[in-house]
Write an enzyme that holds these catalytic residues in place. Structure first.
Site, PDB file in Angstrom:
ATOM      1  N   PHE A   1      41.133  29.474  37.931  1.00 31.60           N
ATOM      2  CA  PHE A   1      40.508  28.484  37.058  1.00 31.60           C
ATOM      3  C   PHE A   1      38.997  28.654  37.046  1.00 31.60           C
ATOM      4  O   PHE A   1      38.386  28.888  38.094  1.00 31.60           O
ATOM      5  CB  PHE A   1      40.786  27.056  37.555  1.00 31.60           C
ATOM      6  CG  PHE A   1      42.223  26.671  37.650  1.00 31.60           C
ATOM      7  CD1 PHE A   1      42.869  26.066  36.575  1.00 31.60           C
ATOM      8  CD2 PHE A   1      42.934  26.875  38.821  1.00 31.60           C
ATOM      9  CE1 PHE A   1      44.193  25.678  36.675  1.00 31.60           C
ATOM     10  CE2 PHE A   1      44.264  26.494  38.926  1.00 31.60           C
ATOM     11  CZ  PHE A   1      44.898  25.891  37.846  1.00 31.60           C
ATOM     12  N   ASP A   2      38.407  28.474  35.881  1.00 34.90           N
ATOM     13  CA  ASP A   2      36.975  28.217  35.806  1.00 34.90           C
ATOM     14  C   ASP A   2      36.729  26.798  36.296  1.00 34.90           C
ATOM     15  O   ASP A   2      37.659  25.989  36.407  1.00 34.90           O
ATOM     16  CB  ASP A   2      36.502  28.387  34.357  1.00 34.90           C
ATOM     17  CG  ASP A   2      35.017  28.136  34.189  1.00 34.90           C
ATOM     18  OD1 ASP A   2      34.247  28.446  35.117  1.00 34.90           O
ATOM     19  OD2 ASP A   2      34.632  27.593  33.141  1.00 34.90           O
ATOM     20  N   GLY A   3      35.460  26.477  36.590  1.00 35.28           N
ATOM     21  CA  GLY A   3      35.143  25.152  37.096  1.00 35.28           C
ATOM     22  C   GLY A   3      34.713  24.172  36.019  1.00 35.28           C
ATOM     23  O   GLY A   3      35.497  23.334  35.564  1.00 35.28           O
TER      24      GLY A   3
ATOM     25  N   PHE B   1      42.338  30.476  33.389  1.00 35.75           N
ATOM     26  CA  PHE B   1      41.898  29.485  32.407  1.00 35.75           C
ATOM     27  C   PHE B   1      40.374  29.382  32.418  1.00 35.75           C
ATOM     28  O   PHE B   1      39.764  29.208  33.476  1.00 35.75           O
ATOM     29  CB  PHE B   1      42.483  28.110  32.739  1.00 35.75           C
ATOM     30  CG  PHE B   1      43.980  28.052  32.734  1.00 35.75           C
ATOM     31  CD1 PHE B   1      44.685  27.895  31.548  1.00 35.75           C
ATOM     32  CD2 PHE B   1      44.697  28.159  33.921  1.00 35.75           C
ATOM     33  CE1 PHE B   1      46.077  27.837  31.540  1.00 35.75           C
ATOM     34  CE2 PHE B   1      46.084  28.097  33.929  1.00 35.75           C
ATOM     35  CZ  PHE B   1      46.773  27.938  32.737  1.00 35.75           C
TER      36      PHE B   1
ATOM     37  N   ASP C   1      36.853  27.919  29.735  1.00 33.65           N
ATOM     38  CA  ASP C   1      36.468  27.238  28.498  1.00 33.65           C
ATOM     39  C   ASP C   1      35.603  28.083  27.590  1.00 33.65           C
ATOM     40  O   ASP C   1      35.450  27.753  26.410  1.00 33.65           O
ATOM     41  CB  ASP C   1      35.739  25.922  28.829  1.00 33.65           C
ATOM     42  CG  ASP C   1      34.366  26.171  29.438  1.00 33.65           C
ATOM     43  OD1 ASP C   1      33.347  25.672  28.896  1.00 33.65           O
ATOM     44  OD2 ASP C   1      34.287  26.854  30.481  1.00 33.65           O
TER      45      ASP C   1
END
Length: 298
Positions: free
Chosen positions: A161-163, A272, A274
């Site tokens: 995951f991105d943060g 994932f 954004d």
């Protein structure tokens, strides 16, 4: 007793995210759904090739054992019901125990996520993903051209995951976009002890944490945070996860370095992010999805 999906991790996934229907999709996008239906019927006995999220789904389903139903995967698709025959036939070919499906023949299927209590929605359709995110469901647009997951970890689901704007809100990202890196670093260092607000994927991470704690003899879960943050801004991210009582196995604070090669080494079943540039960087190496959330992800 009524049938319920309560206490299960529910993944809603489009047929294009699970299987490689890119060739067939060119007919669908030509607005000729009857030709698409006929093509799928002609290929009914030909199993579709695995798609971007196939490895993720197959491994998550391995958390189910005996009477322990921990994961439910539901096909939620713009396909018509007739084309759905090939989807289920392909599931059977690969031994995927997927029994439920919603087929809407071109209409957006996001409205069925609520009765499913979906923890995750994966689709190749950007409009459907945006609609799901706007209504509070963790959702990502899969990139069909993404590299497929490796077979290096057959007994471990690996998710990265991105943060900011994914696990966390875009609060800090807004500072970066408005005032630059130096102000971002000062902002985050001054608030190191103040947890970040939750982002759209925090509910999924919480649900995955339950799977991680339970585990099975057949499958484990390994997670990674892969972020452009660097010290001193890293501390707020770590402390936020501690405040949520969520453990991440690996964390990469890359300070703006391209994420793709680091993800190649982690070998996730899915990543994932954004920001489209990070997703595109990742897609050359691993299965990846775009989370259209936050100031930088729209």
């Amino acid at each position: 007793m009524p049938v319920t999906l309560a206490d299960q991790l529910v993944v809603a996934i489009s047929s294009r995210a699970l299987f490689d229907f890119e060739e067939e999709n060119t007919v669908f996008e030509a607005n000729d759904d009857r030709a698409y239906m006929q093509l799928q019927l002609q290929r009914l006995e030909k199993p579709a090739r695995p798609g971007v999220a196939f490895s993720l789904v197959r491994k998550l389903l391995s958390f189910n054992s005996g009477d322990a139903a921990r994961v439910e995967v539901v096909i939620v698709s713009r396909n018509d019901p007739v084309s759905g025959l090939r989807v289920f036939r392909s599931c059977q070919h690969y031994g995927l125990p997927i029994q439920r499906g919603v087929f809407t023949r071109g209409a957006s299927p996001w409205r069925y996520l609520k009765p499913l209590s979906a923890n995750l929605f994966l689709s190749a359709n950007e409009a459907d993903v945006r609609a799901a995110l706007e209504r509070g469901f963790p959702a990502a647009r899969v990139l069909p051209h993404s590299a497929r997951a490796t077979d290096a970890h057959p007994n471990e689901v690996r998710i990265a995951f991105d943060g900011d704007a994914v696990l966390f809100s875009d609060e800090a990202e807004r500072v970066f976009q408005a005032d630059g890196l130096d102000e971002f670093q000062r902002h985050e260092a001054a608030r190191a002890a103040s947890p970040l607000p939750a982002g759209p994927f925090k509910p999924l991470l919480t649900a995955l944490q339950r799977l991680q704690r339970e585990g099975t003899a057949a499958m484990r879960l390994r997670t990674a945070l892969v972020t452009a943050r660097s010290a001193p801004a890293h501390e707020r991210a770590v402390r936020t996860l501690m405040d949520w009582q969520i453990e991440i196995d690996e964390a990469m604070f890359l300070g703006g370095l391209a994420k793709g090669e680091f993800l190649r080494e982690f070998e996730p079943d899915f990543f994932f992010d954004d920001q489209t540039r990070h997703v595109e960087s990742a897609a050359g190496h691993v299965p990846a999805g775009h989370v259209a959330a936050g100031v930088a992800g729209g």
